[in-house]
Design a protein around this motif. Structure first.
Motif, mmCIF file in Angstrom:
data_model
loop_
_atom_site.group_PDB
_atom_site.id
_atom_site.type_symbol
_atom_site.label_atom_id
_atom_site.label_comp_id
_atom_site.label_asym_id
_atom_site.label_seq_id
_atom_site.Cartn_x
_atom_site.Cartn_y
_atom_site.Cartn_z
ATOM 1 N N ARG A 14 98.687 74.187 37.065
ATOM 2 C CA ARG A 14 97.314 74.247 36.577
ATOM 3 C C ARG A 14 96.819 72.858 36.214
ATOM 4 O O ARG A 14 95.773 72.678 35.644
ATOM 5 C CB ARG A 14 97.212 75.178 35.366
ATOM 6 C CG ARG A 14 97.434 76.625 35.753
ATOM 7 C CD ARG A 14 97.151 77.552 34.608
ATOM 8 N NE ARG A 14 97.355 78.931 35.007
ATOM 9 C CZ ARG A 14 96.450 79.661 35.631
ATOM 10 N NH1 ARG A 14 95.275 79.155 35.930
ATOM 11 N NH2 ARG A 14 96.713 80.909 35.953
ATOM 12 N N GLU A 15 97.624 71.859 36.483
ATOM 13 C CA GLU A 15 97.221 70.495 36.196
ATOM 14 C C GLU A 15 97.686 69.607 37.339
ATOM 15 O O GLU A 15 98.575 69.978 38.100
ATOM 16 C CB GLU A 15 97.850 70.025 34.885
ATOM 17 C CG GLU A 15 99.369 70.085 34.919
ATOM 18 C CD GLU A 15 100.008 69.398 33.729
ATOM 19 O OE1 GLU A 15 99.478 68.378 33.277
ATOM 20 O OE2 GLU A 15 101.037 69.877 33.268
ATOM 21 N N SER A 16 97.083 68.444 37.437
ATOM 22 C CA SER A 16 97.544 67.505 38.447
ATOM 23 C C SER A 16 98.896 66.961 38.005
ATOM 24 O O SER A 16 99.077 66.566 36.879
ATOM 25 C CB SER A 16 96.544 66.360 38.575
ATOM 26 O OG SER A 16 97.076 65.377 39.425
ATOM 27 N N ARG A 34 96.608 70.022 41.295
ATOM 28 C CA ARG A 34 95.431 70.777 40.848
ATOM 29 C C ARG A 34 94.443 70.986 42.001
ATOM 30 O O ARG A 34 93.883 72.068 42.155
ATOM 31 C CB ARG A 34 94.748 70.054 39.691
ATOM 32 C CG ARG A 34 93.611 70.846 39.129
ATOM 33 C CD ARG A 34 93.075 70.259 37.852
ATOM 34 N NE ARG A 34 91.911 71.024 37.437
ATOM 35 C CZ ARG A 34 91.966 72.186 36.816
ATOM 36 N NH1 ARG A 34 93.122 72.700 36.539
ATOM 37 N NH2 ARG A 34 90.880 72.827 36.475
ATOM 38 N N ARG A 37 95.702 73.670 44.123
ATOM 39 C CA ARG A 37 95.472 74.993 43.534
ATOM 40 C C ARG A 37 94.014 75.436 43.753
ATOM 41 O O ARG A 37 93.740 76.589 44.042
ATOM 42 C CB ARG A 37 95.797 74.968 42.043
ATOM 43 C CG ARG A 37 95.541 76.295 41.377
ATOM 44 C CD ARG A 37 96.052 76.343 39.964
ATOM 45 N NE ARG A 37 95.584 77.554 39.303
ATOM 46 C CZ ARG A 37 96.070 78.761 39.503
ATOM 47 N NH1 ARG A 37 97.037 78.922 40.355
ATOM 48 N NH2 ARG A 37 95.584 79.800 38.878
#
Lengths: 151, 175
Positions: free
Chosen positions: B18-20, B165, B168
């Motif tokens: 959910r994050e880079s 991210r 995603r």
């Protein structure tokens, strides 16, 4: 009691009564005027185009210090509050991203890399569990300083 | 665009991303699979080169060359080729073909690009990590900076270099 003191108290009470009366009269007058005026008819008579023509937007923008405005905004905090997943589901932003993304090879790479990262996390969580330590996520450089990474 | 209930979930990034991950230290699975791919590539290229040499010898002299994997000079030649493959890749771009595939790269321990000297030292120190049943690799699993023995010796680290991210987001647009 001092007669002057008594006089000042009487004047104070009379002043408060006058003020309350004036307030009540004003409220009633405004109510009567507002009920008598047809606001919609009034607005119909206002030429908004003419009004806007008189405003020099460029001059207005020149007077706004955008940099100062942005300095006062905490954009990171703002972005943290945005639910990007929900945003994509509800808007065409997803279509825009999909349109600007590269093709099937890139998608396959994403999947391969994502699965590997998922396995990384799975292993790291189990190692942390065996060591009875909390696992806060993938470790990064100290102080949050990102290492320089290319694509 | 919205996934319907009952649809099978398509393969894609797991929910953990959910994050880079750019700049975070790469984990064991990514590094190991990248290394396995590199061994496959370097071995495949070497075998093709041997076959090409054998073919050329057959064409020029009429006699083919027979290779045996136990021959000392075959081992030495492969070792030299593997050294060149890894050292040049790390010095030139910080990543081999396998690492590029899995989105990881070698950097100095301060996060800057690895120099040619560090790339050579890292390549020479790599066999040391295999000693004692691969004890040198335990640092990737247990260390705070996920560094193997050859990373510590060369003063390098391996980081994720792809934007998880963004991947995603691309995945969500397709689901």
């Amino acid at each position: 009691m001092d007669p002057f003191e008594r006089q000042r108290l009487a004047d104070g009470r009379a002043g408060a009564r006058r003020e309350a009366l004036a307030q009540a009269v004003t409220d009633r007058a405004v109510e009567l005027v507002m009920s008598a005026v047809d606001v919609n008819a009034l607005l119909d008579r206002v030429d908004l185009n003419a009004l806007l023509d008189q405003i020099d937007i460029n001059q207005l923008l020149d007077r706004i210090d955008i940099s100062r405005l942005l300095d006062r905004m905490d954009l990171d905090d703002l972005l943290r509050h945005i639910d990007f997943d929900a945003l994509i589901e509800q808007t065409d932003l997803g279509a825009i991203i999909a349109a600007t993304s590269s093709g099937a090879a890139s998608d396959a790479l994403d999947v391969v890399r994502s699965q590997a990262v998922g396995l990384d996390e799975f292993i790291a969580r189990w190692i942390a569990r065996l060591r009875r330590r909390p696992y806060p996520g993938p470790p990064g450089p100290p102080g949050g300083r990102p290492a320089k990474a290319g694509s | 665009m919205t996934a319907r209930a009952g649809d099978a979930a398509p393969p894609g990034p797991p929910a953990v991303i959910r994050e880079s991950l750019q700049g975070k230290y790469a984990g064991f699975a990514s590094r190991f699979t990248a290394f396995a791919v590199d061994i496959g590539i370097s071995l495949g290229v070497f075998i093709l080169a041997l076959a090409a040499v054998s073919f050329a010898a057959t064409v020029l002299t009429g006699t083919g060359i027979t290779w045996h994997k136990g021959d000392l000079w075959v081992i030495i030649t492969y070792a030299a080729w593997a050294f060149t493959y890894f050292a040049y890749s790390w010095a030139a771009s910080g990543r081999t073909a396998g690492m590029a595939l899995f989105g990881v790269r070698v950097v100095r321990d301060d996060g800057t690009a690895a120099s040619g000297r560090r790339a050579v030292v890292r390549t020479l120190a790599l066999p040391l990590s295999f000693l004692f049943l691969g004890l040198g690799f335990t640092g990737i699993l247990l260390g705070d900076r996920r560094r193997a023995l050859h990373d510590v010796i060369a003063g390098t680290a391996v980081i994720y270099s792809w934007d998880a991210r963004a991947a995603r987001l691309r995945f969500l647009t397709r689901s």
